[in-house]
Structures are given as structure tokens and as C-alpha cells.
Design a protein around this motif. Structure first.
Motif, PDB file in Angstrom:
ATOM      1  N   PRO A 103       0.791  -1.234   0.000  1.00 42.82           N
ATOM      2  CA  PRO A 103       0.000   0.000   0.000  1.00 42.82           C
ATOM      3  C   PRO A 103       0.823   1.284   0.000  1.00 42.82           C
ATOM      4  O   PRO A 103       0.301   2.353  -0.313  1.00 42.82           O
ATOM      5  N   ASP A 104       2.097   1.208   0.348  1.00 38.58           N
ATOM      6  CA  ASP A 104       2.897   2.418   0.549  1.00 38.58           C
ATOM      7  C   ASP A 104       3.631   2.833  -0.720  1.00 38.58           C
ATOM      8  O   ASP A 104       4.139   1.987  -1.465  1.00 38.58           O
ATOM      9  N   LEU A 105       3.707   4.136  -0.953  1.00 36.31           N
ATOM     10  CA  LEU A 105       4.710   4.631  -1.876  1.00 36.31           C
ATOM     11  C   LEU A 105       6.066   4.302  -1.264  1.00 36.31           C
ATOM     12  O   LEU A 105       6.277   4.510  -0.057  1.00 36.31           O
ATOM     13  N   TRP A 106       6.988   3.803  -2.065  1.00 38.52           N
ATOM     14  CA  TRP A 106       8.243   3.291  -1.535  1.00 38.52           C
ATOM     15  C   TRP A 106       9.405   4.141  -2.030  1.00 38.52           C
ATOM     16  O   TRP A 106       9.506   4.416  -3.229  1.00 38.52           O
ATOM     17  N   LEU A 107      10.255   4.558  -1.114  1.00 40.53           N
ATOM     18  CA  LEU A 107      11.368   5.443  -1.454  1.00 40.53           C
ATOM     19  C   LEU A 107      12.629   4.618  -1.679  1.00 40.53           C
ATOM     20  O   LEU A 107      13.085   3.904  -0.782  1.00 40.53           O
ATOM     21  N   LEU A 108      13.158   4.706  -2.877  1.00 38.09           N
ATOM     22  CA  LEU A 108      14.391   4.017  -3.245  1.00 38.09           C
ATOM     23  C   LEU A 108      15.065   4.840  -4.334  1.00 38.09           C
ATOM     24  O   LEU A 108      14.459   5.108  -5.371  1.00 38.09           O
ATOM     25  N   PRO A 109      16.307   5.272  -4.121  1.00 39.46           N
ATOM     26  CA  PRO A 109      16.967   6.084  -5.155  1.00 39.46           C
ATOM     27  C   PRO A 109      17.120   5.302  -6.450  1.00 39.46           C
ATOM     28  O   PRO A 109      17.333   4.077  -6.442  1.00 39.46           O
ATOM     29  N   GLN A 110      17.024   6.014  -7.565  1.00 40.29           N
ATOM     30  CA  GLN A 110      17.034   5.321  -8.856  1.00 40.29           C
ATOM     31  C   GLN A 110      18.305   4.528  -9.073  1.00 40.29           C
ATOM     32  O   GLN A 110      18.265   3.455  -9.689  1.00 40.29           O
ATOM     33  N   TRP A 111      19.432   5.014  -8.571  1.00 37.01           N
ATOM     34  CA  TRP A 111      20.667   4.259  -8.793  1.00 37.01           C
ATOM     35  C   TRP A 111      20.551   2.854  -8.217  1.00 37.01           C
ATOM     36  O   TRP A 111      21.062   1.898  -8.796  1.00 37.01           O
ATOM     37  N   ARG A 112      19.850   2.734  -7.071  1.00 34.82           N
ATOM     38  CA  ARG A 112      19.706   1.414  -6.461  1.00 34.82           C
ATOM     39  C   ARG A 112      18.643   0.583  -7.193  1.00 34.82           C
ATOM     40  O   ARG A 112      18.810  -0.628  -7.361  1.00 34.82           O
ATOM     41  N   THR A 113      17.566   1.218  -7.636  1.00 33.64           N
ATOM     42  CA  THR A 113      16.583   0.498  -8.444  1.00 33.64           C
ATOM     43  C   THR A 113      17.238  -0.078  -9.693  1.00 33.64           C
ATOM     44  O   THR A 113      17.051  -1.250 -10.027  1.00 33.64           O
ATOM     45  N   ASP A 114      18.027   0.743 -10.374  1.00 30.70           N
ATOM     46  CA  ASP A 114      18.724   0.266 -11.570  1.00 30.70           C
ATOM     47  C   ASP A 114      19.674  -0.881 -11.231  1.00 30.70           C
ATOM     48  O   ASP A 114      19.773  -1.873 -11.971  1.00 30.70           O
ATOM     49  N   GLU A 115      20.361  -0.752 -10.114  1.00 34.85           N
ATOM     50  CA  GLU A 115      21.314  -1.773  -9.710  1.00 34.85           C
ATOM     51  C   GLU A 115      20.621  -3.111  -9.434  1.00 34.85           C
ATOM     52  O   GLU A 115      21.096  -4.174  -9.846  1.00 34.85           O
ATOM     53  N   ILE A 116      19.481  -3.050  -8.744  1.00 32.74           N
ATOM     54  CA  ILE A 116      18.727  -4.268  -8.438  1.00 32.74           C
ATOM     55  C   ILE A 116      18.231  -4.936  -9.723  1.00 32.74           C
ATOM     56  O   ILE A 116      18.322  -6.159  -9.889  1.00 32.74           O
ATOM     57  N   LEU A 117      17.696  -4.126 -10.637  1.00 31.08           N
ATOM     58  CA  LEU A 117      17.220  -4.675 -11.908  1.00 31.08           C
ATOM     59  C   LEU A 117      18.372  -5.250 -12.722  1.00 31.08           C
ATOM     60  O   LEU A 117      18.256  -6.330 -13.328  1.00 31.08           O
ATOM     61  N   TYR A 118      19.487  -4.570 -12.733  1.00 32.36           N
ATOM     62  CA  TYR A 118      20.668  -5.049 -13.458  1.00 32.36           C
ATOM     63  C   TYR A 118      21.136  -6.389 -12.896  1.00 32.36           C
ATOM     64  O   TYR A 118      21.434  -7.333 -13.649  1.00 32.36           O
ATOM     65  N   GLU A 119      21.202  -6.485 -11.575  1.00 33.88           N
ATOM     66  CA  GLU A 119      21.650  -7.730 -10.946  1.00 33.88           C
ATOM     67  C   GLU A 119      20.709  -8.887 -11.287  1.00 33.88           C
ATOM     68  O   GLU A 119      21.156 -10.018 -11.505  1.00 33.88           O
ATOM     69  N   ARG A 120      19.412  -8.607 -11.348  1.00 37.17           N
ATOM     70  CA  ARG A 120      18.447  -9.639 -11.713  1.00 37.17           C
ATOM     71  C   ARG A 120      18.647 -10.084 -13.165  1.00 37.17           C
ATOM     72  O   ARG A 120      18.586 -11.284 -13.482  1.00 37.17           O
ATOM     73  N   PHE A 121      18.880  -9.136 -14.047  1.00 38.78           N
ATOM     74  CA  PHE A 121      19.106  -9.463 -15.458  1.00 38.78           C
ATOM     75  C   PHE A 121      20.350 -10.329 -15.613  1.00 38.78           C
ATOM     76  O   PHE A 121      20.345 -11.337 -16.340  1.00 38.78           O
ATOM     77  N   VAL A 122      21.408  -9.975 -14.922  1.00 45.04           N
ATOM     78  CA  VAL A 122      22.640 -10.774 -14.975  1.00 45.04           C
ATOM     79  C   VAL A 122      22.393 -12.171 -14.417  1.00 45.04           C
ATOM     80  O   VAL A 122      22.888 -13.166 -14.957  1.00 45.04           O
ATOM     81  N   GLN A 123      21.613 -12.246 -13.338  1.00 43.11           N
ATOM     82  CA  GLN A 123      21.276 -13.545 -12.749  1.00 43.11           C
ATOM     83  C   GLN A 123      20.567 -14.438 -13.753  1.00 43.11           C
ATOM     84  O   GLN A 123      20.738 -15.669 -13.745  1.00 43.11           O
ATOM     85  N   LEU A 124      19.791 -13.842 -14.643  1.00 40.26           N
ATOM     86  CA  LEU A 124      19.063 -14.587 -15.663  1.00 40.26           C
ATOM     87  C   LEU A 124      19.911 -14.863 -16.902  1.00 40.26           C
ATOM     88  O   LEU A 124      19.413 -15.395 -17.894  1.00 40.26           O
ATOM     89  N   GLY A 125      21.194 -14.490 -16.843  1.00 40.02           N
ATOM     90  CA  GLY A 125      22.102 -14.779 -17.942  1.00 40.02           C
ATOM     91  C   GLY A 125      22.338 -13.624 -18.899  1.00 40.02           C
ATOM     92  O   GLY A 125      23.022 -13.804 -19.922  1.00 40.02           O
ATOM     93  N   GLY A 126      21.813 -12.440 -18.594  1.00 41.26           N
ATOM     94  CA  GLY A 126      21.970 -11.299 -19.492  1.00 41.26           C
ATOM     95  C   GLY A 126      23.197 -10.466 -19.183  1.00 41.26           C
ATOM     96  O   GLY A 126      23.855 -10.635 -18.154  1.00 41.26           O
ATOM     97  N   ARG A 127      23.500  -9.555 -20.085  1.00 38.74           N
ATOM     98  CA  ARG A 127      24.561  -8.585 -19.848  1.00 38.74           C
ATOM     99  C   ARG A 127      24.225  -7.308 -20.600  1.00 38.74           C
ATOM    100  O   ARG A 127      23.472  -7.323 -21.595  1.00 38.74           O
ATOM    101  N   VAL A 128      24.773  -6.205 -20.119  1.00 38.75           N
ATOM    102  CA  VAL A 128      24.571  -4.905 -20.750  1.00 38.75           C
ATOM    103  C   VAL A 128      25.864  -4.477 -21.417  1.00 38.75           C
ATOM    104  O   VAL A 128      26.939  -4.525 -20.803  1.00 38.75           O
ATOM    105  N   GLU A 129      25.763  -4.057 -22.666  1.00 42.06           N
ATOM    106  CA  GLU A 129      26.931  -3.568 -23.401  1.00 42.06           C
ATOM    107  C   GLU A 129      27.010  -2.053 -23.206  1.00 42.06           C
ATOM    108  O   GLU A 129      26.453  -1.266 -23.975  1.00 42.06           O
ATOM    109  N   PHE A 130      27.686  -1.655 -22.120  1.00 43.80           N
ATOM    110  CA  PHE A 130      27.847  -0.238 -21.829  1.00 43.80           C
ATOM    111  C   PHE A 130      28.851   0.389 -22.808  1.00 43.80           C
ATOM    112  O   PHE A 130      29.677  -0.307 -23.412  1.00 43.80           O
ATOM    113  N   GLY A 131      28.765   1.695 -22.959  1.00 48.44           N
ATOM    114  CA  GLY A 131      29.649   2.389 -23.884  1.00 48.44           C
ATOM    115  C   GLY A 131      29.337   2.103 -25.336  1.00 48.44           C
ATOM    116  O   GLY A 131      30.181   2.307 -26.213  1.00 48.44           O
TER     117      GLY A 131
END
Length: 477
Positions: A103-131
Motif C-alpha cells: 500500500p505504501d509509496l516506496w522510497l528508493l533512489p534510482q541508482w539502487r533500483t537500476d542496480e537491483i534490476l541489473y543484478e536480476r538481469f545478470v542472474q538470468l544470464g543477461g549482460r549490458v553492453e555499456f559504452g
């Protein structure tokens, strides 16, 4: 068959996770050298938390975030008021219960949201081609050839999740209509602060000029937000931030240091006039940008991708191509509504308006006017096809959200299906008490993979016809 996703922000990573868990090959490229470093989009709506539950990241989100703090307004050292966001909007708070697990609006800085999503993607076998930056593309009947700084990439579909200045959108040639608030700018960043008491959104105001310091989870950094006139933009330095705070608070006891990130942006309210052109699609800020008032931007972006993921996967595995058309049809009205609401909140500056209570929780988003909402019952109740499927408790103590979790369709049978078998993409739950969804005995409810109701009917043929439109995994008639 590959999906190329341009942009590794919340929209791009959400889509990547949803595709990866379905076994759909995807590549994610981002021109930045790494994940976004700042707190920018910091509020997660109740509906976004439900999405994160399904994607397998809710535990990390809850562990590292916190409920939205109260707003504390100061006049000098004096506290003028302390109010929750619901009080500022004149809205009743959501109550935790069977139908609303978050029920609550949840406070989480975007850098951490991105980090959590990135870690999940890597866990599923993905990778991001930065640069790696998208430079342009050409599409044909079979796919898209994308030019990147790392060389050409051939993909079946390209999804632009590359932000408000989207290269993909510009190369696609679609309009980005709306308005820019030319007279104002917003300064935002992350800084350490000393001299503040309690966990709040601390608001200091002189006249119409505001300076806010938001406590972030963990207690190390605050997000500062300050509106400035377009003709009076300061240098993007710690000294400028300190000067604005002193000028607007009149206080010398608050000490700012260790500036981590700072940015200046114009307030835009714009939306693409198309979210799809052939094999190229747009999601998130590439498709729509809003005022930050109400915290709708990041949440709407995530839900774009959540709507799109199962449809892309379905078409790639054999569902009719027309299924992708429903993405634009369903999400454009939502984006338009959010754009209007956030612009109104921006102009009102969170002052209540009589007769209008904005719903920033996004639980009321519905697709009941869309092409994937079918209800042929002779008598209909309060719940409609196209609405979010509510949570509920079954007789054995199981939560419906536990039943829904995963990349499948769920058929709720408020009666007996006589052991009819469906394909792997459909799970059946029978014998549900009819009062759980305010429906008559004998009703069938098909819940889509994104948690919205696709079908409400008393006829199994209606369900089967619908499944033929949206998935290749259908039982023989």
C-alpha cells in the motif's frame, strides 16, 4: 530471433528481465559507461512494487528502501507542518489488505533500483553492453539492422528505452508533442547534509522559491531539489547548492558536503504520437516525459515494459503479429492521462483542488476500452475485463498473486472445468470462491501475464478464442 534494447534504465532493464525469464534472446546497449549514478526517480508506486514482486526483485527493493517520508515545511527553524503525500493531495491512504499487498509509496533512489534490476538481469544470464551507442537503423520485413558504435547489430525487433532525448525515437521520425515549461528549470542532485533532524522531505521556502532535501534510505545522502528561473541558472557546483539553501532557508546550521551527482533539467510534458512503427517500438521516457510532480515517470516507464514484454515474447514464439499493436493502443491513453495529471500537479504545486483527487498509486490503471479486454457476461459487476486482477486469499491460504507470479496466463475457474487441458503457457486454478472477485458461480477469468484481466466469461469458447489471439499455446477445441 533477438530483441535489441537501447537503454539500460528502469524501462530497458525491466523489459530485459521479462524477456530473459521467458527465454527470449535480447541484447541491451547503453551509451553510458555504466549504470545511472543518481537518485533521480526515487518513488515506487504500489503497482510498480507488484510488478517487481512478479519479476523477482521485490525483496531487495523492500530491504533497501523505506516508506515515503512525510513532508516537513519550515519557516526558518520553525516547523510549519508535517504531512504525508496523501494529506497534501487530499486522498485517503491505501490500506494493506487482501487486495493491496503493497500500500505504501516506496522510497528508493534510482541508482539502487537500476542496480537491483541489473543484478536480476545478470542472474538470468543477461549482460549490458555499456559504452555502446545506437547511431541509426534500417528495418525491413524480417528485422532491423541497427548501427551502433560497436558495429552493426541485426535484431528481430528494436525497442528504444533511451530516454527523453531518444536517438531511436528521432531516427524513427515520430512526433514528440506537448509543451516545455520554458521559464523554469529544476536543479537536482545528491549530497550529504548535517544539521537536519528526522526523516522527512525537508522543505525550505522563500516566496515561491523552494529548496527540498529528501532523506534517502541508508542515511548517507539526501536528494536536493530546487526550482530556478531559466534566466538565473547557477553553476552546477556544491557552492551554488549551498547558496540556494541558505538563500531559501535563512539558516546557517545546515551543512552540505560531498556532492555526488548534480543535474539541471527543463520540465517537459511530451508524448510520442506513436509507440510502434513496424519492428521498432518505444518505451519509457523515449515515449513520454512528464513533470516529476507525483512521481509518475519512472513507474509509467516500468509498466510500459511490463505491458510490452509478454507481447513481444508471444509474437516471437508464434502468436499473431497483431498482438504487438495492442501495446500502443493500451499504453498511449495511460501515458496521456499520466502526462495530464503530473502537469496539473506541477502547476498546483501539491495544493489540493476541490473535486479532484489524483491517484498516484497506479492501481486503477485499466485497459477495459482496449482490444484485449473481453467480457460477454449477461450481467457485469464492479470488476471489468481490462482491470488489474486483484490479489485474494484462496481457501487453502494461497494468495492469488502467488498463483499469478511467473510468465504464464492464469485461468481462474469459479466452477468446474471438467479436467480440460491447456498448453504450458496457461495455468488453471479451479474452485475459487465466487465472492473473491464478485462474480457468479460458473464464471471464467483469464488473467494476462502482466496481471490484468483479459477475459471474463461463462463460456470456455470465449477463452479459447482469446488465447488464439495472444499465444501459440492453445488447447485443441
Amino acid at each position: 530471433m533477438t530483441v535489441l534494447i537501447a537503454g539500460a534504465g528502469p524501462a530497458g532493464l525491466t523489459l530485459a528481465i521479462d524477456l530473459a525469464r521467458r527465454g527470449v534472446p535480447c541484447r541491451v546497449v547503453d551509451k553510458a559507461p555504466g549504470l545511472f549514478p543518481g537518485s533521480r526517480g526515487k518513488g515506487l508506486s504500489p503497482r510498480t512494487q507488484e510488478v517487481f514482486d512478479d519479476l523477482g526483485v521485490i525483496n531487495a527493493v523492500l530491504a533497501d528502501g523505506m516508506p515515503f517520508p512525510k513532508f516537513r515545511r519550515y519557516s526558518g527553524h520553525e516547523v510549519v507542518f508535517e504531512r504525508h503525500v496523501n494529506e497534501l493531495l487530499g486522498a485517503e491512504p491505501l490500506r494493506r489488505g487482501v487486495g493491496v499487498p503493497y500500500p505504501d509509496l516506496w522510497l528508493l533512489p534510482q541508482w539502487r533500483t537500476d542496480e537491483i534490476l541489473y543484478e536480476r538481469f545478470v542472474q538470468l544470464g543477461g549482460r549490458v553492453e555499456f559504452g555502446t551507442e545506437v547511431l541509426g537503423f534500417d528495418q525491413d520485413a524480417d528485422g532491423v539492422t541497427v548501427q551502433t558504435t560497436g558495429g552493426p547489430v541485426r535484431a528481430t525487433y528494436l525497442v528504444g528505452c533511451d530516454g527523453g532525448r531518444s536517438t531511436v525515437r528521432k531516427a524513427l521520425g515520430v512526433g514528440f508533442v506537448g509543451e516545455t515549461f520554458e521559464s523554469e528549470r529544476t536543479l537536482i542532485g545528491d549530497v550529504r547534509a548535517e544539521g537536519l533532524d528526522g526523516v522527512f522531505c525537508h522543505m525550505f521556502t522563500t516566496g515561491a522559491d523552494r529548496f527540498s532535501l529528501w532523506n534517502m534510505p541508508g542515511g548517507q545522502y539526501y536528494q536536493f531539489v530546487a526550482g530556478v528561473a531559466a534566466e538565473d541558472v547557477p553553476e552546477l557546483t556544491l557552492d551554488s547548492v549551498r547558496h540556494l539553501l541558505h538563500e531559501r532557508s535563512g539558516r546557517a546550521d545546515i551543512r552540505l558536503h560531498d556532492l555526488k551527482w548534480i543535474s539541471l533539467y527543463r520540465v517537459n510534458a511530451r508524448m510520442a504520437d506513436r509507440f510502434r512503427a513496424g519492428r521498432v517500438l518505444l518505451a519509457g521516457d523515449a515515449a513520454h516525459v512528464h513533470s516529476s510532480a507525483g512521481g509518475q515517470g519512472l513507474n509509467t516507464s516500468i509498466q510500459d515494459s511490463y505491458n510490452l514484454g509478454w507481447k513481444l515474447a508471444g509474437v516471437l514464439s508464434g502468436a499473431p503479429e497483431a498482438l504487438l499493436d495492442s501495446y500502443e493502443t493500451e499504453r498511449i491513453p495511460v501515458a496521456a492521462h499520466v502526462l495530464g495529471m503530473s502537469s496539473t500537479l506541477h502547476r498546483l504545486d501539491f495544493r489540493p483542488q476541490e473535486g479532484w483527487t489524483p491517484a498516484i498509486h497506479q492501481l486503477d490503471v485499466s485497459y477495459h476500452h482496449g482490444p484485449l479486454a473481453v467480457d460477454d457476461r449477461p450481467a457485469r459487476g464492479r470488476l471489468r475485463a481490462g482491470d488489474r486482477a486483484p490479489d485474494g486469499i484462496l481457501d487453502d491460504g494461497t494468495c492469488l498473486f502467488d498463483v499469478f507470479r511467473g510468465p504464464h496466463f492464469t485461468l481462474l475457474a469459479f466452477g468446474d472445468l471438467q479436467n480440460r487441458r491447456f498448453g504450458d503457457g496457461v495455468r488453471v486454478r479451479q474452485g475459487i470462491p465466487s465472492d473473491a472477485y464478485d462474480v457468479d458461480d460458473g464464471t471464467l477469468i483469464l488473467v494476462r501475464p502482466d496481471g490484468y484481466i483479459g477475459v471474463m466469461s461463462r463460456r470456455i469458447d470465449t477463452v479459447l478464442t482469446y488465447l488464439e489471439r495472444v499465444t501459440p499455446h492453445v488447447v485443441s477445441r
